[in-house]
Design a protein around this motif. Structure first.
Motif, PDB file in Angstrom:
ATOM      1  N   TRP A   1      -8.077   6.297   1.496  1.00 22.57           N
ATOM      2  CA  TRP A   1      -7.393   6.850   0.314  1.00 22.57           C
ATOM      3  C   TRP A   1      -6.952   7.765   0.815  1.00 22.57           C
ATOM      4  O   TRP A   1      -7.714   8.509   1.880  1.00 22.57           O
ATOM      5  N   VAL A   2      -5.825   8.664   0.180  1.00 22.40           N
ATOM      6  CA  VAL A   2      -5.592   9.426   0.675  1.00 22.40           C
ATOM      7  C   VAL A   2      -4.890  10.114  -0.538  1.00 22.40           C
ATOM      8  O   VAL A   2      -4.275   9.950  -1.965  1.00 22.40           O
ATOM      9  N   THR A   3      -4.980  11.795  -1.334  1.00 23.40           N
ATOM     10  CA  THR A   3      -5.108  12.245  -1.889  1.00 23.40           C
ATOM     11  C   THR A   3      -4.263  14.302  -1.339  1.00 23.40           C
ATOM     12  O   THR A   3      -4.879  14.314  -0.163  1.00 23.40           O
ATOM     13  N   GLU A   4      -3.137  13.904  -1.852  1.00 26.29           N
ATOM     14  CA  GLU A   4      -2.266  14.692  -0.961  1.00 26.29           C
ATOM     15  C   GLU A   4      -1.280  15.805  -2.350  1.00 26.29           C
ATOM     16  O   GLU A   4      -0.997  14.581  -3.692  1.00 26.29           O
ATOM     17  N   VAL A   5      -0.262  16.512  -2.240  1.00 19.84           N
ATOM     18  CA  VAL A   5      -0.030  17.645  -2.998  1.00 19.84           C
ATOM     19  C   VAL A   5       1.695  17.171  -2.806  1.00 19.84           C
ATOM     20  O   VAL A   5       1.893  17.219  -1.242  1.00 19.84           O
ATOM     21  N   ILE A   6       2.174  16.286  -3.818  1.00 15.57           N
ATOM     22  CA  ILE A   6       3.763  16.572  -3.341  1.00 15.57           C
ATOM     23  C   ILE A   6       4.738  17.563  -3.838  1.00 15.57           C
ATOM     24  O   ILE A   6       4.659  17.652  -5.389  1.00 15.57           O
TER      25      ILE A   6
END
Length: 134
Positions: A91-96
């Motif tokens: 899983w990857v959490t990032e801000v676009i």
């Protein structure tokens, strides 16, 4: 429904610009954001938030942001998954990022980046010796 994130922090390393097979520019970078409190040892901790920007904004960020520079990112939170080479789901959490503002003072040449069209701009100078009110 609402998915909105606004961050102010410093880049932890140089932004990484690459292009997709279809020619779309993508830049990845990480912002270090100090927490508003100190830990038990009296030290400030930071959160390290991965950010991604696309197209013209990606090229703008790659050209004008650098390690240690302060920036604000306005965008949305994205959580995605993929299957790694070992077969495990990750899983990857990032801000676009949709808007990026450069908040560091002018460089030594006194030049500011030229105004760009699209969803990006540069911010006004910030006195880095003072705390930024939140």
């Amino acid at each position: 429904m609402l998915n909105r994130v606004i961050l102010i922090g410093r880049l932890t390393k140089e932004p990484e610009l690459r292009y997709t097979p279809t020619g779309i520019a993508v830049t990845n970078f990480t912002l270090a954001i100090d927490r508003n409190f100190k830990n038990a040892q009296g030290e400030r901790e930071a959160d390290f938030v991965p950010c991604v920007v696309y197209r013209q904004l990606a090229e703008f960020v790659a050209n004008y942001l650098a390690k240690g520079k302060m920036a604000s990112v306005d965008g949305r939170l994205q959580i995605r998954s993929y299957t790694a080479q070992d077969g495990q789901k990750r899983w990857v959490t990032e801000v676009i990022g949709e808007n990026v503002h450069l908040l560091s003072p002018k460089d030594n040449s006194g030049q500011e980046p030229a105004a760009q069209s699209g969803n990006h701009s540069y911010g006004h100078e910030v006195n880095l010796d003072e705390d930024i009110p939140f």
